[in-house]
Design an enzyme around this catalytic site. Structure first.
Site, mmCIF file in Angstrom:
data_model
loop_
_atom_site.group_PDB
_atom_site.id
_atom_site.type_symbol
_atom_site.label_atom_id
_atom_site.label_comp_id
_atom_site.label_asym_id
_atom_site.label_seq_id
_atom_site.Cartn_x
_atom_site.Cartn_y
_atom_site.Cartn_z
ATOM 1 N N CYS A 80 0.862 -1.187 0.000
ATOM 2 C CA CYS A 80 0.000 0.000 0.000
ATOM 3 C C CYS A 80 0.892 1.229 0.000
ATOM 4 O O CYS A 80 2.071 1.154 0.299
ATOM 5 C CB CYS A 80 -0.865 0.022 1.245
ATOM 6 N N ARG A 89 1.980 1.208 -5.897
ATOM 7 C CA ARG A 89 2.111 0.305 -4.756
ATOM 8 C C ARG A 89 0.826 -0.470 -4.469
ATOM 9 O O ARG A 89 0.821 -1.419 -3.691
ATOM 10 C CB ARG A 89 2.474 1.100 -3.499
ATOM 11 N N TRP A 130 -3.518 -2.073 -1.529
ATOM 12 C CA TRP A 130 -3.403 -3.370 -2.201
ATOM 13 C C TRP A 130 -3.853 -4.374 -1.159
ATOM 14 O O TRP A 130 -3.179 -4.610 -0.158
ATOM 15 C CB TRP A 130 -1.952 -3.613 -2.603
ATOM 16 N N ASN A 148 0.443 0.663 5.998
ATOM 17 C CA ASN A 148 1.039 -0.184 4.981
ATOM 18 C C ASN A 148 1.773 -1.300 5.709
ATOM 19 O O ASN A 148 2.578 -1.030 6.597
ATOM 20 C CB ASN A 148 2.031 0.634 4.138
ATOM 21 N N GLY A 149 1.469 -2.555 5.351
ATOM 22 C CA GLY A 149 2.125 -3.683 6.005
ATOM 23 C C GLY A 149 1.095 -4.694 6.450
ATOM 24 O O GLY A 149 -0.056 -4.664 5.993
ATOM 25 N N GLU A 196 12.089 -13.999 -18.573
ATOM 26 C CA GLU A 196 11.690 -12.609 -18.356
ATOM 27 C C GLU A 196 10.659 -12.170 -19.402
ATOM 28 O O GLU A 196 9.669 -11.509 -19.076
ATOM 29 C CB GLU A 196 12.937 -11.699 -18.367
ATOM 30 N N LYS A 210 6.909 -10.893 -18.477
ATOM 31 C CA LYS A 210 6.463 -9.548 -18.878
ATOM 32 C C LYS A 210 5.136 -9.637 -19.611
ATOM 33 O O LYS A 210 4.206 -8.887 -19.354
ATOM 34 C CB LYS A 210 7.540 -8.940 -19.779
ATOM 35 N N GLU A 240 2.129 -10.773 -17.218
ATOM 36 C CA GLU A 240 1.680 -9.868 -16.162
ATOM 37 C C GLU A 240 0.913 -8.663 -16.684
ATOM 38 O O GLU A 240 0.072 -8.128 -15.973
ATOM 39 C CB GLU A 240 2.839 -9.439 -15.254
ATOM 40 N N HIS A 255 10.162 -33.189 -23.616
ATOM 41 C CA HIS A 255 9.955 -34.072 -22.468
ATOM 42 C C HIS A 255 8.570 -33.886 -21.859
ATOM 43 O O HIS A 255 8.373 -34.158 -20.677
ATOM 44 C CB HIS A 255 11.072 -33.852 -21.443
ATOM 45 N N LYS A 294 3.620 -2.875 -7.031
ATOM 46 C CA LYS A 294 5.034 -2.740 -7.387
ATOM 47 C C LYS A 294 5.955 -3.288 -6.298
ATOM 48 O O LYS A 294 6.937 -3.932 -6.573
ATOM 49 C CB LYS A 294 5.330 -1.256 -7.617
HETATM 50 C C1 F6R Z 1 7.685 -7.920 -12.621
HETATM 51 C C2 F6R Z 1 8.207 -7.334 -11.397
HETATM 52 C C3 F6R Z 1 8.306 -8.213 -10.210
HETATM 53 C C4 F6R Z 1 9.470 -7.776 -9.309
HETATM 54 C C5 F6R Z 1 9.465 -8.572 -8.009
HETATM 55 C C6 F6R Z 1 10.628 -8.203 -7.119
HETATM 56 O O1 F6R Z 1 7.711 -7.007 -13.663
HETATM 57 O O2 F6R Z 1 8.504 -6.184 -11.325
HETATM 58 O O3 F6R Z 1 8.427 -9.564 -10.551
HETATM 59 O O4 F6R Z 1 10.674 -7.959 -9.986
HETATM 60 O O5 F6R Z 1 8.262 -8.342 -7.320
HETATM 61 O O6 F6R Z 1 10.586 -6.854 -6.771
HETATM 62 P P1 F6R Z 1 11.866 -6.097 -6.265
HETATM 63 O O7 F6R Z 1 12.824 -6.037 -7.403
HETATM 64 O O8 F6R Z 1 11.384 -4.744 -5.862
HETATM 65 O O9 F6R Z 1 12.417 -6.896 -5.128
#
Ligand code: F6R
Length: 607
Positions: free
Chosen positions: A2, A27, A76, A100-101, A480, A484, A487, A503, A602
């Site tokens: 949050c 967030r 969130w 937040n938490g 990756e 991408k 998500e 396999h 995020k």
């Molecule tokens: C995907 C993405 C997440 C973060 C993951 C770790 O695009 O951004 O998979 O990489 O949540 O976050 P950090 O790097 O902040 O530890």
């Protein structure tokens, strides 16, 4: 998770809170709310389920709280579904808070308070904290906060206002981040610096259990025993433009375009006389020679950067590297200890699992190195050694430029380690460094030709599922690319080592199923092409990302994204760009909210 903000000053508080929350929406964004002391010194609350804009629309229709001090929140959901009633702020009577938490022992406290006759309106852990504060309230806010936090387990950053202390904002934190912004005759609290950057660059980093008091006389900070303390005032080196969209339609597209600058800013200060130099980060050749093995621990995209690091460090330096997902590492009793290096990669520096993994590594006697983007974040502060990536603020939830600089740092680290352990000589090291220095220009060129990725994306929008395949570094990159895409486009996709398909997974291939094949590694090229033919002959529609100089035979690929000729080892830094753009344009074509994909946040500060 949050985002929280708070303000005391002369401006229209509601405007400042909404503006701050708009910078923190990355967030969490399933509901938002504010609480403001109005002109009659009474607390007025406005909150709404959904995006921040819903709250703004609601206030435009019903009238907004008018005043000069208050707190705000963008959520969130963790406890209780997204709804008006579960939105913050939560009130406990005389006390209103944003949080937040996660309060881990909230059920215990709720039962205790229920026995005492306290009732609850929401399903949240936050309301429990608000009610406990109110229950403990004895007229002294600081004493009440001190007493209350002793009963709270878990993580919290709290913005608190007391009905009988108008125009004063209190804040306290444990685990979850919180900064206190200091302006001219005004002050702020926020989960992250971008929320206050428009007003001030000066801020304090609140430490565990420190209590901040913001009023019209400025900011005072107290330790957990209530003793006043002096703290170092920090200055953010990000500017306001860095947190705007700068004319791009989405932050993600802007951030993809910022990658060349991010790489330059990250590697330049770490190159001296053509060789890597990480001394200012605490990393010297002597230190590097001490490690018998390396662990790289991270989550999501950052973990994928770690996969890339594994291939490069093992290949160049010959030191074994184990890559672990942080949430697995922390609970699998890893065989790690003295003589090991544990690298934690994190954009936010606040990811709960990565942080816990770092604590575990330290407890077991390993040395820790953090590769972090967010200045002053917990992981950055607590690791033994630290390399900041200089990507600037990354606002889009889907990480792009942070990933790019994480891998750039992994390259520099691998070059330095290989040199330190004598696996390469200075000439080879200089050659590799100069190649790395060329990548920003090459990426700039690639970004001038986005049409092919737009076209490829247009062919994917109705797909139900697709595969990414590659070998070696291309496999790490496929992971990756696949993350991408899924998500932000919400299309199911998986990444597979190209040789592993037969396999089992190859049975998924049916007529027209898209397969994105990454084939940049010359030594593995023919092998990957064979795997491509295996899927092609079963009906797959193949999109090949490879060197432009390769002309696929008729039965190899349906579409191709061509990359310039470059050293195999550094090819992933180029090849990731079309993968990012394909994901981006697919999401745009499908009409999704690219920067704020559903169910995500995020910064993942909960397990
Ligand atoms: C995907 C993405 C997440 C973060 C993951 C770790 O695009 O951004 O998979 O990489 O949540 O976050 P950090 O790097 O902040 O530890």
């Amino acid at each position: 998770m949050c985002g929280i903000v708070g303000y005391v000053g002369k401006r229209d508080c509601t405007d400042v809170l909404i503006n701050g929350l708009s910078k923190l929406e990355y967030r969490g964004y399933d509901s938002a709310g504010i609480a403001v002391f109005n002109k009659n010194q009474k607390i007025e609350v406005a909150k709404s389920k959904g995006r921040l804009q819903n709250l703004v629309d609601k206030m435009n229709a019903d009238g907004k709280p008018m005043g000069n001090a208050g707190i705000g929140h963008t959520r969130w959901a963790t406890h209780g579904e997204p709804s008006d009633v579960n939105s913050h702020p939560h009130s406990g009577g005389r006390v209103t808070i944003v949080h937040n938490g996660i309060i881990e022992n909230y059920k215990e406290i709720k039962d205790y308070l229920t026995d005492k006759g306290v009732s609850f309106a929401s399903d949240t852990d936050t309301e429990v904290a608000a009610k406990l504060l109110d229950y403990n309230y004895n007229g002294s806010p600081i004493k009440t906060i001190m007493d209350t936090i002793r009963s709270l387990e878990g993580s919290y950053a709290l913005g608190i206002i007391f009905a009988d202390h108008p125009n004063v904002v209190y804040a306290v934190r444990k685990e979850s981040p919180l900064i206190v912004g200091v302006g001219e005759g005004e002050s702020f609290i926020a989960s992250d610096v971008p929320a206050v950057l428009e007003y001030t660059k000066d801020y304090y980093l609140l430490e565990h259990e420190e209590i901040a008091v913001l009023d019209n006389n400025g900011v005072k900070i107290f330790d957990s025993f209530g003793r006043p303390i002096q703290k170092e005032l920090k200055t953010a080196d990000w500017d306001v433009e860095a947190i705007g969209k700068g004319g791009y339609e989405h932050f993600m597209l802007k951030e993809i375009h910022e990658q060349p600058t991010a790489i330059r800013n990250t590697i330049k200060p770490r190159i001296k006389d053509g060789l890597p130099n990480l001394e200012e980060c605490g990393i010297t050749p002597q230190v590097l020679r001490e490690f018998r093995q390396i662990f790289i621990v991270a989550c999501g995209t950052a973990m994928h950067a770690g996969m890339m690091g594994k291939y490069v460090v093992e290949k160049l330096a010959g030191v074994p590297v184990i890559v672990d997902i942080a949430s697995e590492f922390r609970y699998r009793d890893p065989i790690v200890g003295e003589g090991d290096l544990v690298i934690i990669i994190s954009q936010s520096g606040e990811t709960a699992d990565s942080k816990a993994a770092m604590h575990l590594a330290k407890e077991k006697g390993a040395k820790t190195l953090a590769i972090v983007n967010a200045m002053g974040s917990s992981i950055a502060r607590e690791a033994d050694m630290l390399i900041y990536t200089h990507a600037g603020p990354e606002i889009a939830v889907a990480s792009t430029k942070a990933y790019m600089v994480q891998i750039a740092v992994m390259y520099l680290f691998a070059f330095e380690m290989a040199l330190a352990v004598g696996k390469i000589d200075e000439n080879e090291c200089r050659r590799l460094v100069s190649l790395l220095e060329k990548t920003p220009d090459m990426i700039e060129n690639l970004l001038e030709h986005k049409e092919t990725t737009q076209y490829i994306a247009a062919t994917l929008i109705n797909a139900d599922s697709l595969l990414y395949i590659g070998r070696g570094l291309d496999y790490a990159l496929s992971m990756e690319g696949s993350l991408k895409l899924k998500e932000i486009s919400y299309i199911h996709s998986e990444a597979y080592a190209a040789g592993e398909l037969k396999h089992g997974t190859i049975s998924l291939i049916n007529e027209g199923m898209p397969v994105i094949a990454v084939a940049t590694q010359q030594a593995l090229f023919d092998k990957t092409i064979s795997n491509i033919q295996e899927v092609k002959s079963r009906g797959a529609k193949v999109i090949l990302v490879c060197r432009d100089s390769y002309q696929p035979e008729q039965n190899t690929a349906d579409m191709k994204f061509g990359l310039p000729d470059f050293d195999d080892m550094l090819m992933p830094m180029l090849a990731v760009v079309p993968l990012q753009l394909i994901a981006y344009y697919t999401s745009v074509h499908r009409g999704n909210d690219v920067d704020k994909p559903r169910n995500l946040a995020k910064s993942v500060t909960v397990e």
